[in-house]
Design an enzyme around this catalytic site. Structure first.
Site, PDB file in Angstrom:
ATOM      1  N   PHE A  90      10.614  -9.218  59.297  1.00  0.00           N
ATOM      2  CA  PHE A  90       9.913 -10.236  58.501  1.00  0.00           C
ATOM      3  C   PHE A  90       8.521  -9.761  58.128  1.00  0.00           C
ATOM      4  O   PHE A  90       7.524 -10.427  58.350  1.00  0.00           O
ATOM      5  CB  PHE A  90       9.875 -11.555  59.283  1.00  0.00           C
ATOM      6  CG  PHE A  90       9.919 -12.770  58.406  1.00  0.00           C
ATOM      7  CD1 PHE A  90      10.949 -12.953  57.498  1.00  0.00           C
ATOM      8  CD2 PHE A  90       8.917 -13.732  58.474  1.00  0.00           C
ATOM      9  CE1 PHE A  90      10.997 -14.072  56.679  1.00  0.00           C
ATOM     10  CE2 PHE A  90       8.943 -14.851  57.671  1.00  0.00           C
ATOM     11  CZ  PHE A  90       9.990 -15.019  56.772  1.00  0.00           C
ATOM     12  N   GLY A  91       8.472  -8.549  57.557  1.00  0.00           N
ATOM     13  CA  GLY A  91       7.212  -8.029  57.009  1.00  0.00           C
ATOM     14  C   GLY A  91       7.016  -8.566  55.602  1.00  0.00           C
ATOM     15  O   GLY A  91       7.560  -9.608  55.235  1.00  0.00           O
ATOM     16  N   ARG A  92       6.279  -7.819  54.821  1.00  0.00           N
ATOM     17  CA  ARG A  92       5.930  -8.294  53.474  1.00  0.00           C
ATOM     18  C   ARG A  92       7.169  -8.592  52.639  1.00  0.00           C
ATOM     19  O   ARG A  92       7.264  -9.620  51.980  1.00  0.00           O
ATOM     20  CB  ARG A  92       5.105  -7.231  52.743  1.00  0.00           C
ATOM     21  CG  ARG A  92       3.811  -6.854  53.413  1.00  0.00           C
ATOM     22  CD  ARG A  92       3.226  -5.661  52.659  1.00  0.00           C
ATOM     23  NE  ARG A  92       2.031  -5.137  53.252  1.00  0.00           N
ATOM     24  CZ  ARG A  92       2.011  -4.185  54.189  1.00  0.00           C
ATOM     25  NH1 ARG A  92       3.138  -3.684  54.661  1.00  0.00           N
ATOM     26  NH2 ARG A  92       0.858  -3.737  54.661  1.00  0.00           N
ATOM     27  N   ILE A  93       8.147  -7.654  52.663  1.00  0.00           N
ATOM     28  CA  ILE A  93       9.325  -7.823  51.802  1.00  0.00           C
ATOM     29  C   ILE A  93      10.206  -8.955  52.342  1.00  0.00           C
ATOM     30  O   ILE A  93      10.681  -9.798  51.573  1.00  0.00           O
ATOM     31  CB  ILE A  93      10.095  -6.489  51.671  1.00  0.00           C
ATOM     32  CG1 ILE A  93       9.210  -5.455  50.955  1.00  0.00           C
ATOM     33  CG2 ILE A  93      11.408  -6.680  50.910  1.00  0.00           C
ATOM     34  CD1 ILE A  93       9.760  -4.030  50.934  1.00  0.00           C
ATOM     35  N   ARG A 101      16.752   0.983  54.965  1.00  0.00           N
ATOM     36  CA  ARG A 101      17.149   2.386  54.936  1.00  0.00           C
ATOM     37  C   ARG A 101      18.616   2.441  55.387  1.00  0.00           C
ATOM     38  O   ARG A 101      19.018   1.679  56.276  1.00  0.00           O
ATOM     39  CB  ARG A 101      16.288   3.236  55.886  1.00  0.00           C
ATOM     40  CG  ARG A 101      14.866   3.503  55.392  1.00  0.00           C
ATOM     41  CD  ARG A 101      14.844   4.481  54.212  1.00  0.00           C
ATOM     42  NE  ARG A 101      13.492   4.833  53.802  1.00  0.00           N
ATOM     43  CZ  ARG A 101      12.823   4.258  52.790  1.00  0.00           C
ATOM     44  NH1 ARG A 101      13.362   3.278  52.094  1.00  0.00           N
ATOM     45  NH2 ARG A 101      11.612   4.676  52.468  1.00  0.00           N
ATOM     46  N   GLU A 114      22.797   9.367  51.919  1.00  0.00           N
ATOM     47  CA  GLU A 114      22.283   8.977  50.614  1.00  0.00           C
ATOM     48  C   GLU A 114      21.924  10.240  49.825  1.00  0.00           C
ATOM     49  O   GLU A 114      21.166  11.052  50.345  1.00  0.00           O
ATOM     50  CB  GLU A 114      21.038   8.105  50.820  1.00  0.00           C
ATOM     51  CG  GLU A 114      20.654   7.345  49.582  1.00  0.00           C
ATOM     52  CD  GLU A 114      19.547   6.330  49.878  1.00  0.00           C
ATOM     53  OE1 GLU A 114      19.675   5.539  50.836  1.00  0.00           O
ATOM     54  OE2 GLU A 114      18.549   6.362  49.162  1.00  0.00           O
ATOM     55  N   HIS A 117      19.604   2.981  45.546  1.00  0.00           N
ATOM     56  CA  HIS A 117      18.212   2.925  46.005  1.00  0.00           C
ATOM     57  C   HIS A 117      17.260   2.537  44.856  1.00  0.00           C
ATOM     58  O   HIS A 117      16.362   3.300  44.489  1.00  0.00           O
ATOM     59  CB  HIS A 117      17.785   4.252  46.640  1.00  0.00           C
ATOM     60  CG  HIS A 117      16.689   4.095  47.661  1.00  0.00           C
ATOM     61  ND1 HIS A 117      16.594   4.840  48.799  1.00  0.00           N
ATOM     62  CD2 HIS A 117      15.626   3.256  47.706  1.00  0.00           C
ATOM     63  CE1 HIS A 117      15.529   4.493  49.501  1.00  0.00           C
ATOM     64  NE2 HIS A 117      14.915   3.510  48.845  1.00  0.00           N
TER      65      HIS A 117
HETATM   66  C1  DGY Z   1      10.081   2.727  49.709  1.00  0.00           C
HETATM   67  O1  DGY Z   1       9.022   2.624  49.065  1.00  0.00           O
HETATM   68  O2  DGY Z   1      10.102   3.007  50.897  1.00  0.00           O
HETATM   69  C2  DGY Z   1      11.354   2.458  48.980  1.00  0.00           C
HETATM   70  O3  DGY Z   1      12.487   2.724  49.690  1.00  0.00           O
HETATM   71  C3  DGY Z   1      11.350   3.141  47.630  1.00  0.00           C
HETATM   72  O4  DGY Z   1      10.847   2.194  46.804  1.00  0.00           O
END
Ligand code: DGY
Length: 320
Positions: free
Chosen positions: A155-158, A237, A266, A285
Site C-alpha cells: 500500500f505504497g503510492r501506487i 514485478r 520477462e 510491462h
Molecule cells: C518502474 O518504474 O519500476 C516500472 O516498472 C516501469 O515503469
C-alpha cells in the site's frame, strides 16, 4: 564542463539527454534494445555517472568494473535490478523516479482488473479468430468490479492510487503491507493480514516492490486461499508471483483469472503456458507507458543524476 562522464543505457524520451549533456560528457547506447553486458562493462570503466534502465543488471561484477562511479540514476521507480548493498559499500548514491508514474500505473492496474474480471482477453481472441457468434446470454460471463471487494498487496503510492479509483467504483478495500497505517485506516481502506486479504477479496492486486522477502510471495498456498471467482493482478514485478503455481491455479479453476503487466521471465516466451491460458491477460510491462509519464521519468532521472554528480541532494534518492 566538469570531468564527469555519464553512460546512458537506452535513449530516454524528452529533454533528458540535453540535461545530461549540459552537465557532463555522455555516452549513449545507440540501439533499440537493452545494452549488452560486455559493452556496458567496457563503457562503465571511465564513467562517473550511470543512467540506467530496469533491464540492466547492476551487481558486484559491474560495480567492480566501474572504479570511478559516483552516481546511478535509474529511469524507473523499482530498483530490484540494482544491488543496493553493493552500492552502499562503495559509497555510490542511487536515484529513481517515484511519484511521476503513480497515477499512470494505477490507471493500468485498474484497466487490468476490469480486463480480467470481464474476460477482455477471451473476447478479443474470439473477435480476431472469427468466433464472435450471435448474442448469447451465457457467453463470456464474468464478474463485477463495481461494488466488489479489492485487496491490495503493498500500500505504497501506487497501491493508494488504485484504492482512490476503487472508491469511485463503490468497492470495499482491504490492504496489506509490512506496517499498518492509522491515517489510511480512518480514510476507508482496512488493514488485514495477507491471509485474510486473499480469502476475502474478489480482485487481488500485487503492487509491492520485489525483494528477497517478496520473491514468490504469491505461490500455490496463497492462490488456494483465493476465491474461485477472484482475479489476480500483478503490476509490481514478475517474480512476486510463482508462474508455475499460477498456471496450475488458472487451469484447475482455483482462481477465475489473472492479468499480468509483469511476468517471470520477462519478456514471456509465446510458448510459456501462461501465454496460452485463456483466462490470463498479459500486457508487456506498460504500467508507466504514456508519453507524459515516460518523459517525466526520463527528465527526473536526468535531474537526479546531474544533482548527484554536483554533490547536490537528488529529488528522489534511494541511497543519498
Ligand atoms: C518502474 O518504474 O519500476 C516500472 O516498472 C516501469 O515503469
Amino acid at each position: 564542463m566538469s570531468n564527469d562522464r555519464i553512460v546512458v543505457t537506452r535513449q530516454p524520451p524528452g529533454s533528458a539527454l540535453q540535461l545530461l549533456e549540459e552537465a557532463a560528457a555522455i555516452w549513449v547506447w545507440p540501439h533499440d534494445r537493452p545494452i549488452d553486458r560486455s559493452t556496458l562493462l567496457r563503457e562503465i570503466d571511465t564513467a562517473t555517472g550511470l543512467y540506467s534502465m530496469l533491464t540492466d543488471g547492476i551487481d558486484h561484477g559491474l560495480l567492480d568494473a566501474a572504479p570511478h562511479l559516483k552516481v546511478i540514476s535509474q529511469m524507473a521507480v523499482g530498483v530490484d535490478n540494482i544491488d543496493l548493498e553493493a552500492c552502499r559499500q562503495r559509497g555510490i548514491i542511487v536515484g529513481h523516479t517515484p511519484d511521476v508514474l503513480t497515477e499512470t500505473t494505477a490507471d493500468l492496474a485498474f484497466g487490468l482488473m476490469i480486463a480480467a474480471a470481464r474476460r477482455f482477453g477471451e473476447g478479443i481472441h474470439d473477435v480476431h479468430a472469427g468466433k464472435w457468434g450471435d448474442w448469447d446470454p451465457n457467453y463470456l460471463v464474468g464478474h463485477d468490479v463495481h461494488g466488489s471487494t479489492l485487496g491490495i498487496i503493498g500500500f505504497g503510492r501506487i497501491g493508494q492510487a488504485i484504492a482512490r479509483r476503487a472508491t469511485g467504483f463503490s468497492m470495499q478495500i482491504f490492504y496489506t503491507q509490512r506496517h499498518r497505517s492509522k491515517e489510511l485506516d480512518s480514510a476507508g481502506p482496512s488493514f488485514v493480514t495477507l491471509d485474510e486479504l486473499l480469502g476475502e477479496s474478489d480482485h487481488v492486486v500485487v503492487a509491492t516492490p520485489l525483494s528477497d522477502e517478496t520473491r514468490h510471495l504469491i505461490g500455490w498456498n496463497e492462490l488456494r486461499r483465493m476465491k474461485s471467482t477472484a482475479s489476480l493482478i500483478n503490476i509490481g514485478r514478475g517474480p512476486l508471483v510463482d508462474p508455475d503455481a499460477l498456471v496450475r491455479a488458472l487451469r484447475t479453476g482455483e482462481i477465475f483469472a489473472a492479468a499480468l503487466d509483469v511476468t517471470e521471465p520477462e519478456p514471456i516466451p509465446t510458448t510459456h503456458p501462461l501465454a496460452s491460458c485463456p483466462n490470463c491477460f498479459i500486457t508487456p510491462h506498460l504500467g508507466s507507458a504514456t508519453t507524459r509519464t515516460r518523459t517525466a521519468m526520463a527528465e527526473l532521472a536526468a535531474r537526479n543524476l546531474v544533482a548527484g554528480l554536483r554533490g547536490d541532494p537528488m529529488e528522489a534518492p534511494v541511497i543519498a
